[in-house]
Design an enzyme around this catalytic site. Structure first.
Site, PDB file in Angstrom:
ATOM      1  N   GLU A  34      30.767  -6.722  72.175  1.00 47.48           N
ATOM      2  CA  GLU A  34      31.471  -6.165  71.026  1.00 47.48           C
ATOM      3  C   GLU A  34      32.577  -5.268  71.576  1.00 47.48           C
ATOM      4  O   GLU A  34      32.302  -4.385  72.388  1.00 47.48           O
ATOM      5  CB  GLU A  34      30.494  -5.337  70.178  1.00 47.48           C
ATOM      6  CG  GLU A  34      31.180  -4.800  68.955  1.00 47.48           C
ATOM      7  CD  GLU A  34      30.293  -3.946  68.072  1.00 47.48           C
ATOM      8  OE1 GLU A  34      29.085  -3.834  68.328  1.00 47.48           O
ATOM      9  OE2 GLU A  34      30.855  -3.378  67.110  1.00 47.48           O
ATOM     10  N   ARG A  70      16.894  -5.662  79.729  1.00 49.54           N
ATOM     11  CA  ARG A  70      18.189  -5.090  80.046  1.00 49.54           C
ATOM     12  C   ARG A  70      18.110  -4.296  81.339  1.00 49.54           C
ATOM     13  O   ARG A  70      17.035  -3.904  81.779  1.00 49.54           O
ATOM     14  CB  ARG A  70      18.699  -4.232  78.899  1.00 49.54           C
ATOM     15  CG  ARG A  70      17.832  -3.023  78.571  1.00 49.54           C
ATOM     16  CD  ARG A  70      18.201  -2.430  77.224  1.00 49.54           C
ATOM     17  NE  ARG A  70      19.483  -1.779  77.246  1.00 49.54           N
ATOM     18  CZ  ARG A  70      20.512  -2.109  76.445  1.00 49.54           C
ATOM     19  NH1 ARG A  70      20.384  -3.096  75.588  1.00 49.54           N
ATOM     20  NH2 ARG A  70      21.634  -1.458  76.506  1.00 49.54           N
ATOM     21  N   LYS A 120      27.265   2.339  75.203  1.00 51.23           N
ATOM     22  CA  LYS A 120      28.681   2.590  74.948  1.00 51.23           C
ATOM     23  C   LYS A 120      28.893   3.827  74.094  1.00 51.23           C
ATOM     24  O   LYS A 120      29.854   4.562  74.283  1.00 51.23           O
ATOM     25  CB  LYS A 120      29.309   1.363  74.285  1.00 51.23           C
ATOM     26  CG  LYS A 120      29.508   0.235  75.278  1.00 51.23           C
ATOM     27  CD  LYS A 120      30.227  -0.927  74.651  1.00 51.23           C
ATOM     28  CE  LYS A 120      29.259  -1.805  73.921  1.00 51.23           C
ATOM     29  NZ  LYS A 120      29.831  -3.087  73.504  1.00 51.23           N
TER      30      LYS A 120
HETATM   31  P1  ATP Z   1      25.358  -0.796  74.401  1.00 47.91           P
HETATM   32  O1  ATP Z   1      23.927  -0.776  73.926  1.00 47.91           O
HETATM   33  O2  ATP Z   1      25.574  -0.220  75.718  1.00 47.91           O
HETATM   34  O3  ATP Z   1      26.312  -0.259  73.405  1.00 47.91           O
HETATM   35  P2  ATP Z   1      25.599  -3.420  73.550  1.00 47.91           P
HETATM   36  O4  ATP Z   1      24.369  -4.220  73.746  1.00 47.91           O
HETATM   37  O5  ATP Z   1      25.876  -2.896  72.195  1.00 47.91           O
HETATM   38  O6  ATP Z   1      25.663  -2.302  74.623  1.00 47.91           O
HETATM   39  P3  ATP Z   1      27.374  -5.583  73.545  1.00 47.91           P
HETATM   40  O7  ATP Z   1      28.840  -5.520  73.667  1.00 47.91           O
HETATM   41  O8  ATP Z   1      26.792  -5.933  72.239  1.00 47.91           O
HETATM   42  O9  ATP Z   1      26.854  -4.196  74.025  1.00 47.91           O
HETATM   43  O10 ATP Z   1      26.743  -6.458  74.700  1.00 47.91           O
HETATM   44  C1  ATP Z   1      27.256  -7.663  75.185  1.00 47.91           C
HETATM   45  C2  ATP Z   1      26.159  -8.367  75.925  1.00 47.91           C
HETATM   46  O11 ATP Z   1      25.724  -7.576  77.030  1.00 47.91           O
HETATM   47  C3  ATP Z   1      24.948  -8.588  75.042  1.00 47.91           C
HETATM   48  O12 ATP Z   1      24.486  -9.908  75.232  1.00 47.91           O
HETATM   49  C4  ATP Z   1      23.959  -7.578  75.528  1.00 47.91           C
HETATM   50  O13 ATP Z   1      22.659  -8.035  75.365  1.00 47.91           O
HETATM   51  C5  ATP Z   1      24.341  -7.432  77.007  1.00 47.91           C
HETATM   52  N1  ATP Z   1      23.953  -6.117  77.511  1.00 47.91           N
HETATM   53  C6  ATP Z   1      24.272  -4.911  77.003  1.00 47.91           C
HETATM   54  N2  ATP Z   1      23.688  -3.918  77.688  1.00 47.91           N
HETATM   55  C7  ATP Z   1      22.974  -4.511  78.674  1.00 47.91           C
HETATM   56  C8  ATP Z   1      22.128  -4.039  79.727  1.00 47.91           C
HETATM   57  N3  ATP Z   1      21.907  -2.732  79.913  1.00 47.91           N
HETATM   58  N4  ATP Z   1      21.563  -4.942  80.553  1.00 47.91           N
HETATM   59  C9  ATP Z   1      21.792  -6.246  80.386  1.00 47.91           C
HETATM   60  N5  ATP Z   1      22.573  -6.765  79.428  1.00 47.91           N
HETATM   61  C10 ATP Z   1      23.146  -5.924  78.565  1.00 47.91           C
HETATM   62 MG    MG Z   2      25.743  -4.071  70.486  1.00 50.65          MG
END
Ligand code: ATP
Ligand code: MG
Length: 571
Positions: free
Chosen positions: A46, A272, A282
């Site tokens: 995102e 994760r 983020k």
């Molecule tokens: P955050 O929780 O840090 O805001 P998010 O999951 O909202 O991260 P996205 O932009 O939605 O961030 O994530 C893009 C991809 O990266 C998704 O498939 C998510 O599952 C993966 N991802 C995010 N954080 C991690 C992590 N700590 N380890 C592995 N994969 C991750």
């Molecule tokens: Mg997200």
């Protein structure tokens, strides 16, 4: 974890068999389940922030699987929340993935590409009596959703007529209602044991300019509706996400079933990446930026891709790191020192060795001719003979580290003290004879003599010295600022004690050395160069470095002083 344990762990990791996702893919390919035998994965960030270390894991997994099995990996910007999204983030995400060495080719997609289709699907659902417009307030929606142990309550609007639903949904899209007034929901099962199946929201009203569609829409599709349908439209075969989406899988499968897609994608969840001493969210990272605690998303202390790049980590080191961590189904926290171990291993092989004196004290060689300059060939990398040598100038006055001279040496001190002889790296043997001090008694200059026979660092009589110091010619030295970085958070789990991660900031995460003395070749160094300053650590020029004001970032120290410190404290 000590180094021995660490390398034991690493050895076992290296022999690791296929991870569970690879097994699934190999089975699917073998059984002919995959259309054209070509797997299609996607990385769906995102664009509401910069990518962090956790995303590296997801990127390496998704792009890595596509590479390994001859498939493709799509980049899909999951842009369904215009209030938080920005072009700046889209650009940074793309450049970070490229820096890691992955390429989505022509497969660059946006969830917003599918807004029309999603809207049609929503209308279709209404027509089939499978979706309704809910007028409950957001609080009521929440309240009536129930809990893990109690079922939800049906909305009073659940049986609204199809005609009325169509009209209201149309009017929502025309901007007739304020945000929160209506919600389009799927009519599933308010008593489902899975909360995500209790009439999930499909569309909400939102007035915000979208980075790509501008003000065209004021209703936006929700994640649980958009994501599976985007996957289906793109023909994703293996939709890989983190464990927190496990409970969303029934909703995912439901959305994929709406259109009777022939090869519906499947969602698989993995654990994760969590690293101690870091926050990887983020929202929290944005907060650090907004509060001015760091200089920006690419502050070298940030666990963002742009931060570690600026700090001097290489993409290869990070890929090695996520490989060693592996892909699991159970959450765990990875030790920060494993990441630094990978960074050191990588830099040891590639970093150009240089001499830089961070806390200089002048050493005057009394018996060295006043205007003489000698050039020594210094090895660029003892690990890599092909890296060659460079010339470094030697003169009567050189700088050495202040800690390399002691007027009153403690027992076991092998560096310079009066009467003791040491080696100046690749140059000569020198013996200290006296020192000068300022009014406060601080040593300002050390005087020594050199042995002209010891040129290159050995003497004909083969006598040995215990200490070797790095040095920089005072006449030819260039001055530079050196930024010494440490962990941004001193606690392993920031916020675990007080509930606020900001309480655990490390006050010494950045120490600035204003006037280090650097060997002249460092004036030419460019951001992206990997350097080792002998004995001080690995460094890289900062983006803000200019010929007039050189700035170097410390990537990592040479040894894991933190592990040592922890061992000392009995942790
Ligand atoms: P955050 O929780 O840090 O805001 P998010 O999951 O909202 O991260 P996205 O932009 O939605 O961030 O994530 C893009 C991809 O990266 C998704 O498939 C998510 O599952 C993966 N991802 C995010 N954080 C991690 C992590 N700590 N380890 C592995 N994969 C991750
Ligand atoms: Mg997200």
């Amino acid at each position: 974890m000590d180094t021995k344990e660490l390398s034991e762990e690493i050895k076992t990791e290296e022999k690791a068999p296929l991870n569970f996702i690879e097994k699934i893919i190999e089975d699917d390919l073998a059984s002919g389940k995959v259309p054209n035998n070509k797997i299609v994965t996607r990385f769906p960030p995102e664009p509401n922030g910069y990518l962090h270390l956790g995303h590296i894991k997801s990127i390496c997994l998704n792009f890595g699987l596509a590479q390994k099995y001859g498939g493709v990996c799509h980049l899909r910007l999951d842009d369904t929340n215009p209030a938080k999204e920005d072009m700046e983030y889209i650009d940074s995400i793309k450049s970070d993935i490229k820096w890691l060495g992955f390429d989505w080719g022509e497969n660059e997609f946006y969830a917003s590409d599918y807004y029309e289709q999603l809207h049609e699907i929503a209308i279709d659902l209404i027509k089939k009596g499978m979706a309704y417009v809910d007028s409950q307030t957001p609080e009521q929606v929440k309240e009536n959703r129930g809990t893990l142990t109690t079922p939800g309550k049906n909305s009073p609007d659940r049986d609204r007529s199809i005609e009325e639903n169509l009209r209201l949904f149309q009017e929502m899209g025309e901007g007739k209602y304020p945000e929160g007034k209506y919600l389009l929901r799927a009519k599933l099962d308010m008593a489902s044991p899975n909360i995500n199946m209790r009439d999930p929201a499909l569309y909400r009203i939102k007035y915000a300019e979208h980075p790509r569609t501008g003000n065209k829409w004021c209703v936006y599709p929700m994640y649980d509706f958009t994501h599976p349908i985007s996957d289906a439209i793109e023909g994703i075969t293996h939709s890989i996400c983190t464990l927190e989406f496990e409970d969303h899988r029934p909703a995912y499968d439901w959305a994929c079933s709406i259109d009777n897609i022939e090869h519906a994608p499947h969602q698989y969840e993995f654990a994760r990446l969590n690293i101690n001493h870091f926050v990887l969210s983020k929202r929290k990272l944005l907060n650090l930026v907004n509060l001015g605690i760091v200089s920006g998303w690419d502050d070298p202390r940030m666990p963002t891709v742009s931060g570690i790049r600026r700090r001097g980590y290489s993409p290869e080191a990070m890929k090695d790191f996520v490989n060693r961590v592996g892909v699991a189904k159970v959450e765990s926290v990875v030790d920060y020192s494993l990441m630094e171990f990978c960074v050191r291993e990588d830099l040891n092989k590639r970093a150009k060795r240089c001499m830089a004196v961070l806390d200089p004290i002048k050493l005057v060689i009394d018996n060295y001719p006043e205007d003489q300059v000698e050039y020594f060939d210094a090895e660029n990398n003892p690990e890599d003979p092909s890296a060659g040598t460079r010339k470094i100038p030697f003169t009567k006055e050189v700088y050495i580290e202040r800690e390399d001279f002691m007027e009153v040496p403690p027992k076991g001190y092998h560096r310079l003290y009066i009467g003791n002889e040491i080696r100046l790296k690749t140059a000569y043997y020198v013996k200290a004879i006296s020192c000068e001090k300022d009014a406060e008694g601080n040593v300002t200059v050390v005087h020594c003599t050199y042995d002209p026979e010891s040129r290159g660092g050995e003497t004909p009589d083969g006598r040995k010295v215990k200490g070797t110091s790095h040095w920089v010619s005072a006449k030819f030295a260039v001055s530079g600022e050196v930024r010494l970085y440490d962990k941004l958070f001193s606690a392993e789990d920031p916020g675990s004690t007080t509930g606020n991660y900001l309480d655990d900031l490390n006050p010494e995460s950045l120490v600035v050395v204003k006037d280090a003395k650097l060997e002249p070749s460092l004036a030419e160094a460019k951001p992206g160069d990997y350097l080792q300053f002998l004995r001080s650590g690995y460094f890289t020029p900062d983006y803000d470095s200019t010929p007039e004001h050189l700035i170097f970032n410390r990537t990592v120290t040479l040894k894991d002083s933190w592990a040592k410190q922890k061992a000392k404290m009995g942790l």
